[in-house]
Scaffold this active site. Structure first.
Site, PDB file in Angstrom:
ATOM      1  N   ARG A 267      19.322 134.761  60.114  1.00  0.00           N
ATOM      2  CA  ARG A 267      20.367 134.138  59.294  1.00  0.00           C
ATOM      3  C   ARG A 267      20.505 132.654  59.644  1.00  0.00           C
ATOM      4  O   ARG A 267      20.663 131.816  58.764  1.00  0.00           O
ATOM      5  CB  ARG A 267      21.696 134.871  59.499  1.00  0.00           C
ATOM      6  CG  ARG A 267      21.657 136.225  58.862  1.00  0.00           C
ATOM      7  CD  ARG A 267      22.933 137.012  58.987  1.00  0.00           C
ATOM      8  NE  ARG A 267      22.843 138.139  58.054  1.00  0.00           N
ATOM      9  CZ  ARG A 267      23.751 139.077  57.922  1.00  0.00           C
ATOM     10  NH1 ARG A 267      24.844 139.063  58.662  1.00  0.00           N
ATOM     11  NH2 ARG A 267      23.596 140.054  57.046  1.00  0.00           N
TER      12      ARG A 267
ATOM     13  N   TYR B  55      19.156 135.683  50.128  1.00  0.00           N
ATOM     14  CA  TYR B  55      18.492 136.589  51.097  1.00  0.00           C
ATOM     15  C   TYR B  55      19.056 136.425  52.510  1.00  0.00           C
ATOM     16  O   TYR B  55      19.780 135.498  52.786  1.00  0.00           O
ATOM     17  CB  TYR B  55      16.968 136.504  51.049  1.00  0.00           C
ATOM     18  CG  TYR B  55      16.258 135.172  51.249  1.00  0.00           C
ATOM     19  CD1 TYR B  55      16.821 134.101  51.896  1.00  0.00           C
ATOM     20  CD2 TYR B  55      14.942 135.035  50.793  1.00  0.00           C
ATOM     21  CE1 TYR B  55      16.111 132.922  52.085  1.00  0.00           C
ATOM     22  CE2 TYR B  55      14.227 133.866  50.977  1.00  0.00           C
ATOM     23  CZ  TYR B  55      14.825 132.820  51.620  1.00  0.00           C
ATOM     24  OH  TYR B  55      14.123 131.668  51.809  1.00  0.00           O
ATOM     25  N   GLU B  56      18.747 137.420  53.347  1.00  0.00           N
ATOM     26  CA  GLU B  56      19.349 137.556  54.691  1.00  0.00           C
ATOM     27  C   GLU B  56      20.867 137.693  54.615  1.00  0.00           C
ATOM     28  O   GLU B  56      21.589 137.208  55.497  1.00  0.00           O
ATOM     29  CB  GLU B  56      18.974 136.380  55.606  1.00  0.00           C
ATOM     30  CG  GLU B  56      17.547 136.395  56.108  1.00  0.00           C
ATOM     31  CD  GLU B  56      17.193 137.632  56.922  1.00  0.00           C
ATOM     32  OE1 GLU B  56      18.105 138.326  57.412  1.00  0.00           O
ATOM     33  OE2 GLU B  56      15.988 137.909  57.043  1.00  0.00           O
ATOM     34  N   GLY B  57      21.345 138.319  53.570  1.00  0.00           N
ATOM     35  CA  GLY B  57      22.794 138.516  53.398  1.00  0.00           C
ATOM     36  C   GLY B  57      23.359 137.409  52.540  1.00  0.00           C
ATOM     37  O   GLY B  57      23.292 136.221  52.907  1.00  0.00           O
TER      38      GLY B  57
END
Ligand SMILES: Cc1cc2nc3c(=O)[nH]c(=O)nc-3n(C[C@H](O)[C@H](O)[C@H](O)COP(=O)(O)OP(=O)(O)OC[C@H]3O[C@@H](n4cnc5c(N)ncnc54)[C@H](O)[C@@H]3O)c2cc1C
Length: 600
Positions: A299, A441-443
């Site tokens: 992140r 992406y990645e949350g």
């Protein structure tokens, strides 16, 4: 045409003056990362970024990665050779464990280097980023046998890695993962299922690709507690390290997408022809927990993507603004005719907004990277814990805010170009399109914001958040008491914004438990408020340090004056947003939820 040049003076200032590289180089194992060595490393990286990666960025955008009729995936012209050079220069293993062939350099230095890759060619760097994540997962929780078999080749870049989490019904909510993993009784598993959106799921850089895959064993409990993590190589690896049979994992298609065209985003099929052989990482049913340990770094890296792409967009906008002649700027000498658009106050406003926010985001990220290094290696246990808590608070802020701000800044980059910004040949539009994925992406930003209000703010009763807000208040007080009028002005604005942050924290801590829907309705404004303040804090620290250097005759005076001017712009033109965000956080919940779902 603009060419990327790493902002080396700025990077050095942040590394040395704000993030404390000299202190980091005193930590065990980081002795090589002295400011002098760092300077030489940054020079080398910047050459590779300028000479090799930057010219390929537009090629990658135009040509894209392609899946051929025979099922293989080919990368755009020049990418394979760039990858070979990247690995030969040791960049893949830059911050990785020397035990597996890495150079073991600190995260702080890796962050500055990584920023250059993101700026010059985000789609290229995603391969390395995902490989780093896969290395991390195996290293953190894999058995010795898995480590020995896979890590040396991954750290060298001989094989790349991927992260396979997402399935059609399981995106933000990974509890819904359905891929099956059936034990074979010999310590191996066979995997079956489909994964979507897998970055660098296939390519022609390397002979093997090591997929990290989330799946469920037959007896696993429902939900997050029943997910395990598996290593599934594209080509099986024999005990002597040689490549064996092709495994039953295939890229069945590539997505057509808005940006990062050179990054192959694959639909992956596991087990369509009898089952894909996999090896469990750590213990069964703890896969998601392992993922979350390494997701912090992933992140953070995506946050740096926001900084990197915004920096590139800024450099391109500045080059165009100096070159494009249009209109007579107001208020200059009567004799001045049409002039470059950089003379128009509104163009200055846009460039200043870009510059100030990039400097702020960069500083927040580098300071967070230093905290990660300290959290891992500081001699004092209490200091390790403090740095860890700080890094955990900041990671959703770095990820969520840097990427959201990158949307605004790459859009401003287009705006500075006028109509030519909308035309692909200038390159400004590519940055806008490439940046768009970073908030997803990645949350997504919403997921980062929920993490920030819940696990990072409310879980310890707001203790870490208030401690950081207190530090911001101290810097505001120091500036407010300063004799220099610019610094005083910065201090006044920072102090007001810090009060707003305190109000928001006080509201949020109880609301997460007692009014969860209102708390989540205000979560993204709360994230933005934190990003604004964290940036203002670091810009203010920079201004204080720059003023000290000017007084002492240290460093380049033009650089130091620019630091103060940029911090003042941030304080006067951006920090006042804090008051508005606080109203949205503390009072907006009801109106956000004011309509029933069917009324939309
Ligand atoms: C180009 C690209 C590359 C990718 N690379 C990879 C990869 O390498 N590996 C991999 O596994 N995945 C990858 N992904 C998948 C990516 O991580 C997911 O797309 C992302 O996590 C969002 O999931 P989703 O698309 O299912 O959206 P959804 O989860 O359906 O979300 C839709 C919207 O609902 C919101 N939302 C959902 N749940 C909540 C909640 N609880 N609270 C508030 N809001 C919520 C989201 O914020 C979003 O706005 C990639 C995706 C893309 C497009």
């Amino acid at each position: 045409m603009s060419q990327y040049h790493a902002p080396l003076a700025e990077m050095q200032f942040v590394l040395n003056e704000l993030a404390g590289l000299a202190q980091i180089s005193q930590l065990p194992g980081f002795g090589d990362a002295t400011p002098d060595t760092a300077s030489a490393i940054l020079e080398e990286a910047s050459k590779f970024a300028t000479d090799v990666l930057d010219p390929l960025n537009i090629v990658g955008d135009r040509e894209g990665a392609r899946r051929q009729d025979d099922g293989t995936v080919t990368m755009p012209p020049g990418f394979k050779d760039a990858y070979r050079q990247y690995c030969a220069n040791g960049w893949m293993g830059f911050a990785k464990n020397p035990e597996y062939g890495g150079q073991g350099l600190p995260q702080l230095l890796a962050t500055a280097v990584e920023e250059m890759w993101h700026s010059s060619n985000l789609a290229f760097d995603l391969c390395s980023m995902l490989t780093q994540g896969a290395i991390e997962a195996i290293e953190l929780r894999g058995s010795d046998a898995l480590k020995q078999k896979f890590l040396p080749n991954m750290v060298a870049g001989v094989w790349t890695g991927t992260m396979n989490l997402t399935e059609p019904q399981a995106g933000s909510d990974l509890a819904a993962v359905r891929a099956r993993a059936v034990p074979q009784g010999d310590g191996t598993y066979k995997l079956y299922g489909q994964k979507i959106f897998i970055t660098y799921g296939d390519h022609d850089y390397t002979e093997n690709i090591i997929h990290l895959v989330l799946g469920r064993t037959p007896e696993a409990p429902e939900g997050v507690k029943g997910i395990s993590l598996f290593v599934v190589p594209k080509v099986l690896v024999n005990d002597d390290g040689s490549l064996g049979a092709r495994n039953d994992v295939h890229c069945v298609s590539l997505e057509h997408k808005l940006g990062i065209h050179a990054s192959p985003t694959a639909v992956m099929a596991y087990g369509d022809h009898g089952g894909a052989v996999g090896y469990v990482v750590g213990e069964e049913n703890r896969g998601l927990e392992y993922m979350f340990i390494m997701m912090n770094l992933a992140r953070f890296s995506v946050g740096m993507e926001g900084v990197g792409v915004a920096e590139r967009a800024y450099q391109r906008a500045v080059a165009y603004a100096r070159d494009r002649v249009q209109g007579k700027p107001v208020g200059l000498d009567k004799g001045v005719g049409a002039a470059p658009i950089i003379e128009h106050p509104d163009i200055r406003r846009m460039l200043m907004t870009m510059r100030a926010q990039i400097e702020a985001m960069r500083a927040v990220a580098y300071v967070t990277a230093a905290a990660m290094d300290n959290a891992g290696r500081h001699a004092d246990a209490e200091a390790r814990q403090r740095h860890q808590a700080f890094a955990e608070l900041m990671i959703p802020i770095v990820k969520g805010c840097s990427t959201e701000i990158a949307q605004e800044l790459t859009s401003l980059g287009v705006q500075v170009h006028g109509g030519m910004g909308y035309i692909e040949e200038t390159g400004a539009a590519q940055h806008f399109r490439d940046a768009r994925i970073t908030t997803i992406y990645e949350g997504t930003t919403g997921i980062q914001a929920n993490d920030l209000i819940g696990r990072k703010t409310a879980r310890d009763g707001g203790a870490t958040a208030r401690a950081v807000a207190g530090e911001i208040g101290k810097v505001a007080a120091e500036l407010s008491a300063h004799a220099d009028l610019s610094l005083k002005a910065i201090g006044a604005r920072l102090a007001e914004a810090a009060v707003a942050l305190g109000t928001a924290i006080d509201w949020m801590v109880p609301a997460v438990g007692s009014r969860p829907r209102a708390a989540q309705a205000g979560a993204v404004p709360y994230l933005r408020l934190w990003g604004l303040l964290a940036g203002g804090w670091q810009m203010s620290r920079a201004a204080l340090i720059a003023a000290g250097h000017l007084r002492d005759g240290a460093g380049d005076p033009a650089f130091m004056k620019a630091k103060i001017a940029t911090a003042r712009y941030y304080a006067e033109c951006l920090l006042p947003q804090a008051a508005g965000l606080t109203v949205a956080i503390t009072e907006g919940g009801e109106s956000v939820l004011g309509l029933a779902a069917e009324q939309f």
